[in-house]
Design a protein around this motif. Structure first.
Motif, PDB file in Angstrom:
ATOM      1  N   GLU A   5       0.851  -1.188   0.000  1.00 55.65           N
ATOM      2  CA  GLU A   5       0.000   0.000   0.000  1.00 55.65           C
ATOM      3  C   GLU A   5       0.887   1.238   0.000  1.00 55.65           C
ATOM      4  O   GLU A   5       1.998   1.199   0.530  1.00 55.65           O
ATOM      5  CB  GLU A   5      -0.921   0.013   1.218  1.00 55.65           C
ATOM      6  CG  GLU A   5      -1.946  -1.099   1.191  1.00 55.65           C
ATOM      7  CD  GLU A   5      -2.924  -1.053   2.356  1.00 55.65           C
ATOM      8  OE1 GLU A   5      -2.886  -0.087   3.158  1.00 55.65           O
ATOM      9  OE2 GLU A   5      -3.729  -1.998   2.455  1.00 55.65           O
ATOM     10  N   ALA A  22      -1.813   8.376   0.302  1.00 58.11           N
ATOM     11  CA  ALA A  22      -2.217   9.415  -0.646  1.00 58.11           C
ATOM     12  C   ALA A  22      -1.038  10.340  -0.915  1.00 58.11           C
ATOM     13  O   ALA A  22      -0.322  10.733   0.005  1.00 58.11           O
ATOM     14  CB  ALA A  22      -3.394  10.212  -0.082  1.00 58.11           C
ATOM     15  N   ASP A  46      -3.010  10.449  -6.151  1.00 56.76           N
ATOM     16  CA  ASP A  46      -3.546  11.484  -5.262  1.00 56.76           C
ATOM     17  C   ASP A  46      -4.263  10.882  -4.057  1.00 56.76           C
ATOM     18  O   ASP A  46      -4.580  11.594  -3.109  1.00 56.76           O
ATOM     19  CB  ASP A  46      -4.530  12.386  -6.020  1.00 56.76           C
ATOM     20  CG  ASP A  46      -3.830  13.260  -7.045  1.00 56.76           C
ATOM     21  OD1 ASP A  46      -2.614  13.502  -6.917  1.00 56.76           O
ATOM     22  OD2 ASP A  46      -4.520  13.708  -7.987  1.00 56.76           O
ATOM     23  N   PHE A  47      -4.520   9.606  -4.088  1.00 56.07           N
ATOM     24  CA  PHE A  47      -5.268   8.891  -3.059  1.00 56.07           C
ATOM     25  C   PHE A  47      -4.438   7.695  -2.591  1.00 56.07           C
ATOM     26  O   PHE A  47      -3.488   7.280  -3.263  1.00 56.07           O
ATOM     27  CB  PHE A  47      -6.614   8.408  -3.634  1.00 56.07           C
ATOM     28  CG  PHE A  47      -6.471   7.845  -5.020  1.00 56.07           C
ATOM     29  CD1 PHE A  47      -6.095   6.527  -5.226  1.00 56.07           C
ATOM     30  CD2 PHE A  47      -6.668   8.654  -6.130  1.00 56.07           C
ATOM     31  CE1 PHE A  47      -5.937   6.016  -6.503  1.00 56.07           C
ATOM     32  CE2 PHE A  47      -6.515   8.153  -7.416  1.00 56.07           C
ATOM     33  CZ  PHE A  47      -6.139   6.836  -7.606  1.00 56.07           C
ATOM     34  N   ALA A  48      -4.798   7.136  -1.451  1.00 55.05           N
ATOM     35  CA  ALA A  48      -4.141   5.929  -0.958  1.00 55.05           C
ATOM     36  C   ALA A  48      -4.466   4.778  -1.906  1.00 55.05           C
ATOM     37  O   ALA A  48      -5.582   4.681  -2.429  1.00 55.05           O
ATOM     38  CB  ALA A  48      -4.611   5.608   0.459  1.00 55.05           C
ATOM     39  N   ASN A  87      -8.100   1.874  -5.252  1.00 57.92           N
ATOM     40  CA  ASN A  87      -8.142   3.193  -4.637  1.00 57.92           C
ATOM     41  C   ASN A  87      -8.748   2.978  -3.255  1.00 57.92           C
ATOM     42  O   ASN A  87      -9.917   2.609  -3.133  1.00 57.92           O
ATOM     43  CB  ASN A  87      -9.004   4.133  -5.485  1.00 57.92           C
ATOM     44  CG  ASN A  87      -9.191   5.499  -4.878  1.00 57.92           C
ATOM     45  OD1 ASN A  87      -9.210   5.675  -3.666  1.00 57.92           O
ATOM     46  ND2 ASN A  87      -9.389   6.484  -5.748  1.00 57.92           N
ATOM     47  N   LEU A  88      -7.964   3.160  -2.207  1.00 57.42           N
ATOM     48  CA  LEU A  88      -8.435   2.867  -0.857  1.00 57.42           C
ATOM     49  C   LEU A  88      -9.419   3.898  -0.337  1.00 57.42           C
ATOM     50  O   LEU A  88     -10.102   3.653   0.659  1.00 57.42           O
ATOM     51  CB  LEU A  88      -7.240   2.723   0.096  1.00 57.42           C
ATOM     52  CG  LEU A  88      -6.325   1.537  -0.211  1.00 57.42           C
ATOM     53  CD1 LEU A  88      -5.125   1.522   0.735  1.00 57.42           C
ATOM     54  CD2 LEU A  88      -7.087   0.227  -0.124  1.00 57.42           C
ATOM     55  N   ASP A  89      -9.524   5.053  -1.002  1.00 51.17           N
ATOM     56  CA  ASP A  89     -10.491   6.061  -0.596  1.00 51.17           C
ATOM     57  C   ASP A  89     -11.874   5.770  -1.176  1.00 51.17           C
ATOM     58  O   ASP A  89     -12.870   5.802  -0.471  1.00 51.17           O
ATOM     59  CB  ASP A  89     -10.039   7.455  -1.027  1.00 51.17           C
ATOM     60  CG  ASP A  89      -8.759   7.894  -0.328  1.00 51.17           C
ATOM     61  OD1 ASP A  89      -8.420   7.321   0.731  1.00 51.17           O
ATOM     62  OD2 ASP A  89      -8.093   8.807  -0.852  1.00 51.17           O
ATOM     63  N   SER A  90     -11.939   5.450  -2.470  1.00 47.43           N
ATOM     64  CA  SER A  90     -13.230   5.263  -3.143  1.00 47.43           C
ATOM     65  C   SER A  90     -13.626   3.801  -3.294  1.00 47.43           C
ATOM     66  O   SER A  90     -14.784   3.501  -3.538  1.00 47.43           O
ATOM     67  CB  SER A  90     -13.184   5.892  -4.541  1.00 47.43           C
ATOM     68  OG  SER A  90     -12.355   5.125  -5.400  1.00 47.43           O
ATOM     69  N   ASP A 123      -9.249   6.593 -10.251  1.00 43.57           N
ATOM     70  CA  ASP A 123      -9.468   7.925  -9.665  1.00 43.57           C
ATOM     71  C   ASP A 123     -10.950   8.195  -9.523  1.00 43.57           C
ATOM     72  O   ASP A 123     -11.754   7.863 -10.326  1.00 43.57           O
ATOM     73  CB  ASP A 123      -8.813   8.986 -10.542  1.00 43.57           C
ATOM     74  CG  ASP A 123      -8.797  10.331  -9.859  1.00 43.57           C
ATOM     75  OD1 ASP A 123      -9.189  10.438  -8.672  1.00 43.57           O
ATOM     76  OD2 ASP A 123      -8.392  11.308 -10.513  1.00 43.57           O
TER      77      ASP A 123
END
Length: 167
Positions: A36, A39, A44-46, A84-87, A167
């Protein structure tokens, strides 16, 4: 690609794992480890990169007198899942290229690659912008002794930033 190391190790900041003293005993598995990145490090994200198919193997072609590898060949099917760990957005990429890897005494290494590999770039740390890139074709990747800075010399091929896919 490292193949083994080629694909995933190039994304991390550490060098590829090498089995010392393997000699010229034939092909051996060269499993890739998932990882991993926070971000901003590559995307731009994790992000998480995890192999879902890993048939990578390596062959030691030459060693230094101390038994450390001088030249290795990596090949085999490698499919990575990039998340994408955020979304939660996910994509799969084929990183099944073949690489001849030469290790220099100063700690640097050079990959002579045919086919796709997954390479991570930090900001201002190589010939591609920050991102997680599928590089495909015929090319050379030169790593400095820290494995942080990478330079790609394309003979023929393409590059694509996988960060844009999730993204």
């Amino acid at each position: 690609m490292v193949a083994a190391a080629v694909v995933v190790a190039s994304l991390s900041t550490s060098a590829p794992a090498v089995a010392g003293g393997t000699g010229h005993g034939g092909w051996v598995p060269a499993p890739q480890e998932g990882f991993e990145q926070p971000a901003g490090a590559r995307c731009d994200f994790a992000v998480r990169v995890q192999p879902v198919v890993d048939e990578v193997r390596k062959l030691v072609l030459a060693e230094y007198p101390d038994g450390s590898p001088r030249r290795e060949l990596y090949t085999g099917k490698l499919i990575d899942e990039v998340t994408n760990l955020d979304s939660g957005a996910v994509t799969r990429v084929d990183a099944s290229g073949t690489s001849l890897v030469e290790y220099a005494p100063d700690g640097s290494m050079t990959w002579y690659v045919t086919g796709p590999v997954l390479l991570g770039f930090r900001e201002n740390a190589g010939s591609l912008p920050r991102g997680i890139w599928i590089v495909d074709g015929v090319y050379v990747v030169e790593f400095d002794p820290t494995y942080v800075h990478k330079t790609i010399t394309m003979v023929h091929g393409s590059t694509h930033d996988v960060c844009t896919d999730v993204d």
